[in-house]
Motif scaffolding. Sequence first.
Motif, mmCIF file in Angstrom:
data_model
loop_
_atom_site.group_PDB
_atom_site.id
_atom_site.type_symbol
_atom_site.label_atom_id
_atom_site.label_comp_id
_atom_site.label_asym_id
_atom_site.label_seq_id
_atom_site.Cartn_x
_atom_site.Cartn_y
_atom_site.Cartn_z
ATOM 1 N N PHE A 133 -11.796 16.479 24.239
ATOM 2 C CA PHE A 133 -10.594 16.729 23.432
ATOM 3 C C PHE A 133 -10.964 16.575 21.960
ATOM 4 C CE2 PHE A 133 -6.020 15.868 22.363
ATOM 5 C CZ PHE A 133 -5.490 16.993 22.995
ATOM 6 N N PHE A 134 -10.624 17.594 21.164
ATOM 7 C CA PHE A 134 -11.000 17.583 19.747
ATOM 8 C C PHE A 134 -9.995 18.415 18.965
ATOM 9 C CE2 PHE A 134 -13.687 19.526 16.280
ATOM 10 C CZ PHE A 134 -13.781 18.372 15.507
ATOM 11 N N ARG A 135 -9.472 17.871 17.910
ATOM 12 C CA ARG A 135 -8.486 18.535 17.049
ATOM 13 C C ARG A 135 -7.308 19.051 17.865
ATOM 14 N NH1 ARG A 135 -11.342 21.727 12.135
ATOM 15 N NH2 ARG A 135 -9.220 21.578 11.358
ATOM 16 N N SER A 136 -6.829 18.164 18.762
ATOM 17 C CA SER A 136 -5.631 18.408 19.572
ATOM 18 C C SER A 136 -5.808 19.533 20.593
ATOM 19 C CB SER A 136 -4.411 18.703 18.686
ATOM 20 O OG SER A 136 -4.233 17.671 17.748
ATOM 21 N N ARG A 137 -7.074 19.857 20.914
ATOM 22 C CA ARG A 137 -7.331 20.898 21.920
ATOM 23 C C ARG A 137 -8.444 20.449 22.845
ATOM 24 N NH1 ARG A 137 -7.120 26.559 18.568
ATOM 25 N NH2 ARG A 137 -5.040 26.176 17.783
ATOM 26 N N TYR A 138 -8.472 21.087 24.024
ATOM 27 C CA TYR A 138 -9.605 20.883 24.919
ATOM 28 C C TYR A 138 -10.745 21.759 24.413
ATOM 29 C CZ TYR A 138 -6.034 18.793 27.825
ATOM 30 O OH TYR A 138 -5.017 18.000 28.285
ATOM 31 N N ASP A 196 0.852 -1.197 0.000
ATOM 32 C CA ASP A 196 0.000 0.000 0.000
ATOM 33 C C ASP A 196 0.881 1.237 0.000
ATOM 34 O OD1 ASP A 196 -2.389 -1.495 0.181
ATOM 35 O OD2 ASP A 196 -1.998 -1.811 2.307
ATOM 36 N N PRO A 197 0.406 2.335 -0.622
ATOM 37 C CA PRO A 197 1.201 3.572 -0.579
ATOM 38 C C PRO A 197 1.282 4.079 0.853
ATOM 39 C CG PRO A 197 -0.961 3.963 -1.554
ATOM 40 C CD PRO A 197 -0.839 2.481 -1.347
ATOM 41 N N PRO A 198 2.410 4.729 1.228
ATOM 42 C CA PRO A 198 2.571 5.168 2.614
ATOM 43 C C PRO A 198 1.580 6.276 2.980
ATOM 44 C CG PRO A 198 4.368 5.995 1.257
ATOM 45 C CD PRO A 198 3.565 5.080 0.395
ATOM 46 N N VAL A 199 1.143 6.263 4.249
ATOM 47 C CA VAL A 199 0.281 7.333 4.779
ATOM 48 C C VAL A 199 1.181 8.260 5.575
ATOM 49 C CG1 VAL A 199 -1.579 7.832 6.427
ATOM 50 C CG2 VAL A 199 -1.766 5.875 4.855
ATOM 51 N N ASP A 200 1.064 9.555 5.315
ATOM 52 C CA ASP A 200 1.897 10.531 6.010
ATOM 53 C C ASP A 200 1.514 10.576 7.498
ATOM 54 O OD1 ASP A 200 3.749 12.944 5.920
ATOM 55 O OD2 ASP A 200 1.938 13.782 6.822
ATOM 56 N N PRO A 201 2.486 10.315 8.417
ATOM 57 C CA PRO A 201 2.156 10.234 9.843
ATOM 58 C C PRO A 201 1.596 11.549 10.404
ATOM 59 C CG PRO A 201 4.399 9.456 9.431
ATOM 60 C CD PRO A 201 3.898 10.033 8.155
ATOM 61 N N THR A 202 2.110 12.687 9.933
ATOM 62 C CA THR A 202 1.620 13.983 10.443
ATOM 63 C C THR A 202 0.181 14.205 10.022
ATOM 64 O OG1 THR A 202 3.860 14.810 10.217
ATOM 65 C CG2 THR A 202 2.147 16.454 10.542
ATOM 66 N N LEU A 203 -0.097 13.863 8.764
ATOM 67 C CA LEU A 203 -1.462 14.004 8.251
ATOM 68 C C LEU A 203 -2.410 13.053 8.987
ATOM 69 C CD1 LEU A 203 -2.702 15.786 6.124
ATOM 70 C CD2 LEU A 203 -2.303 13.974 4.434
ATOM 71 N N PHE A 204 -1.942 11.829 9.194
ATOM 72 C CA PHE A 204 -2.758 10.849 9.918
ATOM 73 C C PHE A 204 -3.109 11.379 11.307
ATOM 74 C CE2 PHE A 204 -2.737 7.186 12.932
ATOM 75 C CZ PHE A 204 -3.991 6.693 12.596
ATOM 76 N N ARG A 205 -2.136 11.977 11.979
ATOM 77 C CA ARG A 205 -2.358 12.527 13.318
ATOM 78 C C ARG A 205 -3.422 13.630 13.282
ATOM 79 N NH1 ARG A 205 1.794 12.945 17.881
ATOM 80 N NH2 ARG A 205 0.677 14.188 19.392
ATOM 81 N N GLN A 206 -3.315 14.505 12.278
ATOM 82 C CA GLN A 206 -4.293 15.598 12.157
ATOM 83 C C GLN A 206 -5.692 15.058 11.845
ATOM 84 O OE1 GLN A 206 -2.612 17.960 9.041
ATOM 85 N NE2 GLN A 206 -1.014 18.825 10.351
ATOM 86 N N GLN A 207 -5.738 14.023 11.028
ATOM 87 C CA GLN A 207 -7.039 13.489 10.627
ATOM 88 C C GLN A 207 -7.716 12.761 11.780
ATOM 89 O OE1 GLN A 207 -5.414 11.382 7.318
ATOM 90 N NE2 GLN A 207 -5.935 12.990 5.845
ATOM 91 N N ILE A 208 -6.966 11.930 12.508
ATOM 92 C CA ILE A 208 -7.588 11.178 13.597
ATOM 93 C C ILE A 208 -7.928 12.110 14.764
ATOM 94 C CG2 ILE A 208 -5.468 10.377 14.759
ATOM 95 C CD1 ILE A 208 -8.755 8.393 14.146
ATOM 96 N N ALA A 209 -7.267 13.287 14.819
ATOM 97 C CA ALA A 209 -7.591 14.282 15.862
ATOM 98 C C ALA A 209 -8.991 14.854 15.677
ATOM 99 C CB ALA A 209 -6.550 15.398 15.865
#
Length: 175
Positions: A153-158, A3-16
């Motif tokens: 907690f939502f989008r890396s903030r309280y 599978d093509p790689p998933v960008d870890p920073t983007l993944f973090r932002q998306q799951i946030a």
Amino acid sequence: MSDPPVDPTLFRQQIARWVTGVAIVTAREGSADVGLTVNSLTSIALDPPLLLVSLSEQADTTPVVGRVGTFGVSLLTVHQRALSERFARTLPPAAKFEGVALHRGATGSALLDGALATFDCRVEASHPHGDHRLVIGRVIASETGSDALPLVFFRSRYAPPEAIPGLGPRASSGP
Ligand SMILES: Cc1cc2nc3c(=O)[nH]c(=O)nc-3n(C[C@H](O)[C@H](O)[C@H](O)COP(=O)(O)O)c2cc1C
């Protein structure tokens, strides 16, 4: 075929964008308490009652949970944000617990006074995956606590709870 790689920073932002509550997971080894802030908590079964938490392999709390085989969970209210921030910092464990009002669960784990609910767990299984460890705990004792609003907690903030429709004071007193 890979599978093509998933960008870890983007993944973090998306799951946030997945909204969660916040809890403190604790463990006690001898007379020493350890603990950390988590939002990976989920219930995976009701009968028997099982909780799952994903703990970083880098966290000081993780090996202690593995050694003692028990842990406590305290679900935080909106009034406990400072505790969430403190337990998310890299501090000596004793500094995290200094002045914190707590009581002991059946396993001896620290349970925070004023939490929404607390759970005392015995480790049933533990699986390493990537840089985290999935820990499944069987709830052996639980308490219903404060009826205050949850810490969210939502989008890396309280998030202020009143910002989320349906979570305001009137809704919180419902079933
Ligand atoms: C809102 C929030 C949620 C977090 N959720 C987790 C989590 O689910 N698992 C985890 O390992 N770390 C999580 N962390 C990071 C830990 O709290 C942090 O790395 C802590 O310093 C580890 O403490 P320790 O090394 O004393 O165990 C979270 C942090 C915050 C602010």
